[in-house]
Write an enzyme that holds these catalytic residues in place. Structure first.
Site, PDB file in Angstrom:
ATOM      1  N   GLU A 248       4.327   3.452   1.170  1.00 38.76           N
ATOM      2  CA  GLU A 248       5.366   2.729   0.422  1.00 38.76           C
ATOM      3  C   GLU A 248       4.942   2.491  -1.017  1.00 38.76           C
ATOM      4  O   GLU A 248       5.738   2.600  -1.944  1.00 38.76           O
ATOM      5  CB  GLU A 248       5.680   1.385   1.103  1.00 38.76           C
ATOM      6  CG  GLU A 248       6.889   0.653   0.520  1.00 38.76           C
ATOM      7  CD  GLU A 248       6.605  -0.159  -0.728  1.00 38.76           C
ATOM      8  OE1 GLU A 248       7.546  -0.426  -1.499  1.00 38.76           O
ATOM      9  OE2 GLU A 248       5.441  -0.513  -0.975  1.00 38.76           O
TER      10      GLU A 248
ATOM     11  N   ASP B 231       0.318   0.391   4.210  1.00 36.51           N
ATOM     12  CA  ASP B 231      -0.565   0.743   3.090  1.00 36.51           C
ATOM     13  C   ASP B 231      -0.585  -0.418   2.106  1.00 36.51           C
ATOM     14  O   ASP B 231       0.354  -1.233   2.066  1.00 36.51           O
ATOM     15  CB  ASP B 231      -0.111   2.049   2.406  1.00 36.51           C
ATOM     16  CG  ASP B 231       1.257   1.968   1.754  1.00 36.51           C
ATOM     17  OD1 ASP B 231       2.155   1.309   2.335  1.00 36.51           O
ATOM     18  OD2 ASP B 231       1.455   2.547   0.672  1.00 36.51           O
TER      19      ASP B 231
HETATM   20 ZN   LIG Z   1       5.285  -4.004  -0.194  1.00 36.39          ZN
END
Ligand SMILES: [Zn+2]
Length: 487
Positions: free
Chosen positions: A187, A120
């Site tokens: 994340e 992501d």
């Molecule tokens: Zn990162």
């Protein structure tokens, strides 16, 4: 009298000789470069893969519900098609859109290792699109670079690991140790639906990793003052974070008749006091290990200081505290970020609120930060409040003497030659806050060399990676897995 001056002169000379002697001995801890290693990989394939991966708009917005799920699912399908050999030779489990591959090792008595990254990316700030030399989701390959959001953070990590594993599989490599590969989908918004579930899954099966390697520092040039080599800081810990509200309070009323102390006045004084009295920081533990190694590569004059810390310790601490990047490595930092008070120009506020973000050094706890702030500024006129979503302690500090650390260190040196490798402290967050719970040691490092200018693209504009840097990083991953999974 003469005898006394003689004694003083001899003492000064002896002291200077001792300091010079210490400085001469202050040499790099490993001063012989290892035999260089190289691998012949399909460079064009790897570059094309990174380029293509950037085209998927796998954006994590702060508001998770506005995510475009199709982009994530398309990315996963593309991974399965592009890395057929990896899919064939591993078992794959999904945790929402986070992928966990398990590459079975020959010796089940050995603890597994984990290589991980996230696919992501952060959004591009609206209105800055035209500041990009190439469109942020083009993945354009041009003038020696691969351009776009994720080129550094962290699709180069994900694709780099997959290319490395593909190479090893093509070469018929069989790991002794089981190798896990995990690629997170969230994340940038905390990893709670990805990495956290992977960590829980491993814990439920009583799988404790020997070590994990996640994103972290790069091989940076010009980042540490007076070190002119590339510095590879293998981060062995990450800082925590807590955000507090400092609230100045007073009676409200009309601005034509102010009281002697307004809420804004109370708040201003409190914030100034917090900035003037930062939490203490000094060279010890991890910070000492890091700067001790780096200083061994500095000009001689700095070696005199670092090799004689018994005399120059205070001077070094105040020098490091003046530079934001080094200051952040030695202490819990204090950063006022937001202010709010009255809603109208002629209305005295009852409350003036300052938001202050603290990044917590591993030596401090969340509670230490509270105590520090309360002691300094809490009073009848100033209240301290915790922001409801904040309060994360620093991670555990992993070993820089373990075999895992040594594998990463020697691989970097075998691929890059004369570089400084030292344990480091990650000042941002990563998914390793989750993986660290199931790993004896959690390391955070991206094996790609980067200039200061390129580093500015991280979460910024014109994110890009040099193709040569990307290729060398893949080779480092190959070496790390080859050695790390072998013993
Ligand atoms: Zn990162």
């Amino acid at each position: 009298m003469k005898a006394i001056s003689k004694i003083i002169i001899i003492s000064v000379l002896a002291l200077m000789t001792l300091m010079l002697f210490n400085a001469f001995l202050h040499t790099p801890s490993i001063d012989k470069n290892p035999t260089p290693i190289n691998f012949t990989i399909d460079e064009q394939r790897a570059i094309n893969h990174l380029s293509k991966s950037i085209e998927f708009k796998t954006i994590s917005n702060q508001n998770a519900s506005s995510k475009d799920l199709k982009e994530f699912l398309d990315f996963i399908d593309w991974i399965k098609i592009s890395y057929k050999l990896v899919v064939e030779n591993t078992s794959l489990e999904m945790f929402n859109q986070t992928l966990l591959f398990r590459w079975e090792g020959k010796d089940s008595n050995l603890q597994p290792i984990l290589l991980t990254g996230h696919y992501d990316v952060v959004p591009v700030i609206p209105g800055t699109e035209n500041k990009w030399q190439e469109p942020p989701f083009s993945g354009k390959i041009d003038s020696g670079y691969i351009w776009g959001r994720g080129a550094l953070d962290d699709k180069s990590g994900v694709i780099g690991i997959l290319e490395a594993v593909t190479y090893l599989m093509e070469e018929g490599f069989q790991p002794e140790r089981t190798v896990y590969l995990s690629f997170g989908h969230d994340e940038e918004i905390g990893g709670v639906n990805g990495a956290a579930l992977v960590a829980k899954h491993l814990a439920d099966r009583e799988i404790q990793l020997e070590w994990s390697l996640d994103e972290g520092s790069f091989l940076l040039g010009g980042f540490i003052p007076n070190v002119d080599k590339l510095v590879a800081a293998i981060n062995v810990a990450e800082k925590g974070s807590v955000t507090l509200q400092v609230v100045g309070k007073a009676e409200g009323g009309h601005s034509s008749m102010p009281t002697s102390q307004s809420a804004v006045g109370h708040l201003s004084k409190a914030l100034a006091k917090l900035e003037d009295n930062r939490m203490s920081g000094e060279l010890e533990g991890l910070s000492l290990q890091m700067f001790d190694e780096m200083s061994r590569h500095m000009p001689f004059i700095y070696k005199i200081a670092f090799a004689n810390r018994w005399l120059f310790g205070g001077l070094i601490d105040s020098y490091l505290a003046k530079i934001p990047a080094t200051n952040a490595m030695i202490r819990t930092t204090t950063a006022p970020t937001m202010l709010s008070a009255s809603i109208k120009t002629n209305v005295l506020p009852i409350e003036a609120v300052g938001t202050v973000n603290f990044r917590i050094h591993p030596r401090n706890s969340v509670e230490d930060v509270f105590d520090h702030v309360r002691e300094l500024v809490e009073s009848d006129d100033v209240e301290i409040r915790e922001m409801y979503y904040s309060g994360r302690p620093a991670s555990e500090v992993s070993s820089w003497e373990s075999s895992g650390y040594k594998v990463i260190e020697s691989s970097v040196r075998e691929i890059y030659g004369d570089v400084v490798v030292a344990p480091g402290l990650m000042i941002a967050g990563s998914d390793s806050r989750h993986y660290g719970k199931v790993a004896d040691d959690a390391y955070r490092f991206n094996p790609f060399p980067l200039s200061n200018e390129e580093f500015a693209g991280f979460h910024g504009t014109n994110e890009r990676i040099e193709t040569d840097a990307f290729i060398k990083g893949i080779k480092t991953y190959i070496r790390i897995i080859e050695v790390g999974a072998s013993k």
